[in-house]
Design an enzyme around this catalytic site. Sequence first.
Site, PDB file in Angstrom:
ATOM      1  N   MET A   1     -36.526 -16.969   4.219  1.00 53.13           N
ATOM      2  CA  MET A   1     -35.101 -17.285   4.079  1.00 53.13           C
ATOM      3  C   MET A   1     -34.763 -18.615   4.764  1.00 53.13           C
ATOM      4  O   MET A   1     -35.586 -19.203   5.464  1.00 53.13           O
ATOM      5  CB  MET A   1     -34.251 -16.166   4.681  1.00 53.13           C
ATOM      6  N   HIS A   2     -33.534 -19.077   4.532  1.00 53.63           N
ATOM      7  CA  HIS A   2     -32.875 -20.142   5.298  1.00 53.63           C
ATOM      8  C   HIS A   2     -33.373 -21.558   5.011  1.00 53.63           C
ATOM      9  O   HIS A   2     -32.738 -22.522   5.440  1.00 53.63           O
ATOM     10  CB  HIS A   2     -32.997 -19.906   6.817  1.00 53.63           C
TER      11      HIS A   2
ATOM     12  N   ASP B   1     -36.598 -11.978   2.358  1.00 53.33           N
ATOM     13  CA  ASP B   1     -37.781 -11.184   2.705  1.00 53.33           C
ATOM     14  C   ASP B   1     -37.450  -9.877   3.419  1.00 53.33           C
ATOM     15  O   ASP B   1     -38.044  -8.833   3.116  1.00 53.33           O
ATOM     16  CB  ASP B   1     -38.785 -12.007   3.518  1.00 53.33           C
TER      17      ASP B   1
END
Length: 520
Positions: free
Chosen positions: A84-85, A243
């Site tokens: 992520m991110h 995830d």
Amino acid sequence: MTPGEYLLGIDVGTTGSKALLIDSRGEIRGSATTEYPMHTPQPLWAEQDPEDWWRATVRSIRQVLEASQAQPQQVAAVGLTGQMHGLVLLDRAGKVLRPCIMWNDQRTALQCAAITERVGLERLLEWTGNPVLPGFTAPKILWVQENEPEVYRQIAHILLPKDYVRFRLTGALVSEVSDASGTSLFDVRRRAWCTEMLDALAVPREWLPEVTESPVVSAQVHAEAARATGLLEGTPVVGGAGDQAAQAVGTGVVHEGIVSVTIGTSGVVFAASEQYRVEPQGRLHAFCHAVPGKWHLMGVMLAAGGSLRWYRDALGETEKAEAQAKGRDPYDLLLEPAARIPAGCEGLLFLPYLSGERTPYPDPHARGVFFGLMLRHTKAHLTRAVLEGVSYGLRDSLELMKALGLRVEQVRASGGGARSSLWRQILADVLGTQIATVNVTEGAAYGAALLAGVGAQLYPSVEAACQQVVRITGTTVPGPASNVYGDYYPRYRALYAALAPEFRELARVVERHWMGNKER
């Protein structure tokens, strides 16, 4: 196997891209992972080339199709998950402008502080459900604006890592609610981009992708990607999930009352929630779940299994040598004597802050501590204290969730630490709840495949998919030691407050002498 009954999950992870093929009964038909590098061109930086993700994904898909002998028409749908991110920037032609700034990149502390000062913590929590952290996406956009203005001027699209792979598979610029929740640009309550945050940071809405729910079909595999991967042109690709949300789907954590505890290098406590909840101080992540109409709360400790690995490497040389000679696992040799030590380790406590901490104390200066050592204590006491200290740290997150009114009926344990029966018993006793293990060990890719099955209408809902394929394989219930840990846990909790000022002073001393040594 009839046409259209295989499901493909793709996990664009930190170290590699995994392709997992399952059938509609949840049985695994094939798995392949292709690794790629992470680059650290400067201290605190962590970057990857999105082209590496695509090449690895293509290779993994081809490998899993060949190994399973599955025909392209047998793949009913594709689900995506991944790290992520990360910030992926594209120009108007869809060309990547710079390497992805990853989730574990720590260069944006100044930008986080600036956003928090500009917006205010209270409004950040109101608008996005979370404080702004260096790993999140929004501060990275500001960093590029301030440090790479030529790149910033060319931005036409912003994507997250798995969504870049979707773009290469389908040509569609699409994300989904669970991954978008970690950008600091998303209204988690309303499950839509946050207009107030976009205005505050001057981020044009047209830069951001369309957002769908996780099991919804977002696009179809296009001709060029079909030739590259071996998939059939037109194969549906669902929204997928970040995830942690995909991992939760893969272990059946889709109803309130069921919580997952993952003991990997870090420790993650993840709870499904039927309603939107925000921890008032922002000590828990509040994100949209991959289940439509539901949310999740998440606490992260930075050194869970990592604490035991440090302990093994630092103090377990004897066990490592013996394990090599006997063909055994050094962790087993360390833990067997620890099982004979009484709960509470006769007053020995361990603070697992070896990498600083995130939940419940977002403190990079926090440090690991053995507290209460006596001549009576042995190596086995130290070993057990590490297991207990990590378990206390995981309880910190669970207590924050309970304080928000979240029910906790069962905890499902996964990750390397959950393989230890001793650690599972300590967890059950410290958390005061049943610990269950499940049949699924393939992690986020499995959850992504189940989401694909919902999109392909092989399952009527995410909950139904989990009920059909995820099974409990064992349970551990709290024992008499629960009362002992109930007495020790407040003492563990008191230590951080007592030591926090010293952690900060120690960091200053270390930095001063480190800089002095560097200059010499």
